[in-house]
Motif scaffolding. Sequence first.
Motif, short mmCIF file in Angstrom:
data_model
loop_
_atom_site.label_atom_id
_atom_site.label_comp_id
_atom_site.label_asym_id
_atom_site.label_seq_id
_atom_site.Cartn_x
_atom_site.Cartn_y
_atom_site.Cartn_z
N GLU A 160 0.82 -1.21 0.00
CA GLU A 160 0.00 0.00 0.00
C GLU A 160 0.86 1.26 0.00
OE1 GLU A 160 -3.38 0.26 -0.08
OE2 GLU A 160 -3.52 -1.91 -0.37
N ASN A 161 2.13 1.12 -0.37
CA ASN A 161 3.06 2.26 -0.54
C ASN A 161 3.43 2.96 0.76
OD1 ASN A 161 3.13 2.03 -3.46
ND2 ASN A 161 1.06 2.89 -3.46
N PHE A 162 3.52 2.20 1.84
CA PHE A 162 4.01 2.73 3.11
C PHE A 162 5.54 2.67 3.14
CE2 PHE A 162 -0.33 2.30 4.28
CZ PHE A 162 -0.54 2.97 5.48
N PHE A 209 6.19 12.32 4.05
CA PHE A 209 6.32 10.89 3.82
C PHE A 209 4.98 10.22 3.49
CE2 PHE A 209 10.58 9.48 5.91
CZ PHE A 209 11.23 10.50 5.25
N GLU A 210 3.89 10.84 3.91
CA GLU A 210 2.50 10.45 3.61
C GLU A 210 2.02 9.17 4.27
OE1 GLU A 210 1.22 10.77 -0.44
OE2 GLU A 210 2.10 12.77 -0.70
N ARG A 211 2.76 8.08 4.13
CA ARG A 211 2.33 6.81 4.72
C ARG A 211 3.55 6.12 5.33
NH1 ARG A 211 -2.08 3.47 1.56
NH2 ARG A 211 -3.76 5.02 1.59
N ILE A 212 3.53 5.91 6.63
CA ILE A 212 4.69 5.27 7.28
C ILE A 212 4.22 4.23 8.29
CG2 ILE A 212 6.15 7.31 6.99
CD1 ILE A 212 5.05 6.41 10.49
N VAL A 240 -0.96 7.94 8.46
CA VAL A 240 -1.39 8.15 7.08
C VAL A 240 -1.80 9.61 6.88
CG1 VAL A 240 -2.94 7.39 5.25
CG2 VAL A 240 -2.30 5.79 7.05
N SER A 241 -1.31 10.22 5.81
CA SER A 241 -1.67 11.60 5.48
C SER A 241 -2.87 11.67 4.54
CB SER A 241 -0.49 12.31 4.80
OG SER A 241 0.49 12.65 5.73
N TYR A 242 -3.44 12.87 4.47
CA TYR A 242 -4.52 13.21 3.54
C TYR A 242 -5.78 12.38 3.76
CZ TYR A 242 -0.70 15.75 1.38
OH TYR A 242 0.37 16.59 1.17
N ILE A 243 -6.09 12.14 5.02
CA ILE A 243 -7.36 11.47 5.32
C ILE A 243 -8.44 12.53 5.53
CG2 ILE A 243 -6.22 9.46 6.34
CD1 ILE A 243 -7.05 10.56 9.10
N CYS A 407 1.57 21.12 7.33
CA CYS A 407 1.42 19.70 7.67
C CYS A 407 0.07 19.22 7.16
CB CYS A 407 1.52 19.49 9.17
SG CYS A 407 1.51 17.75 9.68
N PRO A 408 0.02 18.13 6.41
CA PRO A 408 -1.26 17.64 5.87
C PRO A 408 -2.14 17.03 6.95
CG PRO A 408 0.50 16.12 5.31
CD PRO A 408 1.15 17.31 5.95
N PRO A 409 -3.46 16.96 6.71
CA PRO A 409 -4.33 16.21 7.61
C PRO A 409 -3.85 14.76 7.69
CG PRO A 409 -5.61 17.42 5.97
CD PRO A 409 -4.18 17.49 5.55
N HIS A 410 -3.89 14.18 8.86
CA HIS A 410 -3.37 12.81 8.99
C HIS A 410 -3.93 12.15 10.24
CE1 HIS A 410 -0.60 15.28 11.42
NE2 HIS A 410 -0.45 14.19 12.16
N GLY A 411 -3.67 10.87 10.34
CA GLY A 411 -4.08 10.10 11.51
C GLY A 411 -3.38 8.77 11.51
N GLY A 412 -3.56 8.04 12.59
CA GLY A 412 -2.90 6.74 12.67
C GLY A 412 -3.33 5.94 13.88
#
Length: 444
Positions: A160-162, A209-212, A240-243, A407-412
């Motif tokens: 998933e491109n992490f 980094f968007e997805r880590i 994860v970014s851009y959620i 900083c983009p919207p993100h969560g995890g």
Amino acid sequence: MKRIRLSEIAKHINKKVLVEGFVENIRNGRNMAFIVLKDISGKLQITIEKEKHMNLCPAIDSLTQDSVISVVGKIVENSYVKLNGLEMIPSEITVESIAEPLPVVCKEITASDKKKALERSSIDQRLDYRWIDLRTDENQLVFKVQTEMVNALRSFLIKENFLEIHSPKLIGTASESGADVFEVKYFDRTAFLAQSPQFYKQMAMASGFERIFEVGPVFRAEKSYTSKHATEFTGFDLEVSYIKSFTELMALEEKWLHEMLKTVYEKHGAKIKELFNIDTIVPSLPFPVMTVSELYNELEKEFGYTVPESEKGDLTTEAEQLSYELVKKKFNHEFLFVTNFDKSKRAFYHMRDESGVPLGFDLIWRGVEITTGAQREHRHEILSKQAEEKGLQNDVKFYLEFFKYGCPPHGGFGVGIDRLTMLLFGLHIKEAMFLFRSPIRLTP
């Protein structure tokens, strides 16, 4: 000669090979000797007719249970042999290490005509000699499965491109969460062992980094003595970014865990059932979801379970445990997402809606919380106010800097690998970890 793993001996029938491992059992009679050799992949019976192999007798006579040997011999078929119908007729036995009498009993031994019953040593006695305890089939299966779990979780995210990161575990502030932290002398100042990679996961979002994800040690200086707590464990965290919503994280996690459990079931489900009598259940999608207030209402209806109003903003341990019976009955499921916690019970970096409700969730599996996840507050001004509200504005200055320059919207969210292992096998946390750490255990 190259060593052959015991799982591969069927490929070498009527051939001379080298095998190595522990002596799991030995019967040394006057005319015949039988050795059951064990390595991590399987077992093999070694059969010796002493009259034909007098040169091997001194080595055989010296052997004890759990001694380590190297054996060269011919693999032959024998329908009378219970271990896969194969045995080895040895020509050479080299004793690599003689084991002293074992100080613990790792598996209960029932009484027979020739042997007395032996009761299994207590879990804490076995932990004192953990390297011996880990030799059992059951314990080795636990860590084969744990390896498969982590590999499946990691592989899913890479597809998933992490990106995988490795954040520092020595940190300069003690205020990552509500839990206590361990202090460490760090040259001329005090450092702390990280309770999670949370701040650095979010720094990676600010880095674009968007997805880590990260798999690494987590430290909690809590004096907890429950069946699910440890002072050091292995965490698997992702961000994860851009959620647009925390529900995207829930959808990601349920698919992530579904794929992992599917892989475990396909590769090890039968063996888990054989050795632990536990079914590996691949959960259906989507997972059921309830708000915390809905859950308390249902628990009261079904079980008469109530808590004071002041406690209804978070889940009690008893509510978590009862939720397993509820979710099985109501949804025919083992997992449950719980949402709409009180902001006083959530971390300052959780984003809140217009009513002040944190945009996050807990995930409960088999009555135990395995995940706290959320959409993060990425707007510097609001995040600073929420830190100030918790009295943390001075402690998290370095962290707040991450959000000042875009900083983009993100969560995890994150899960504990050891807790997943514990729940999968129905174990105490002490037995689900390679080496357990608690307020009173620092060795071996």
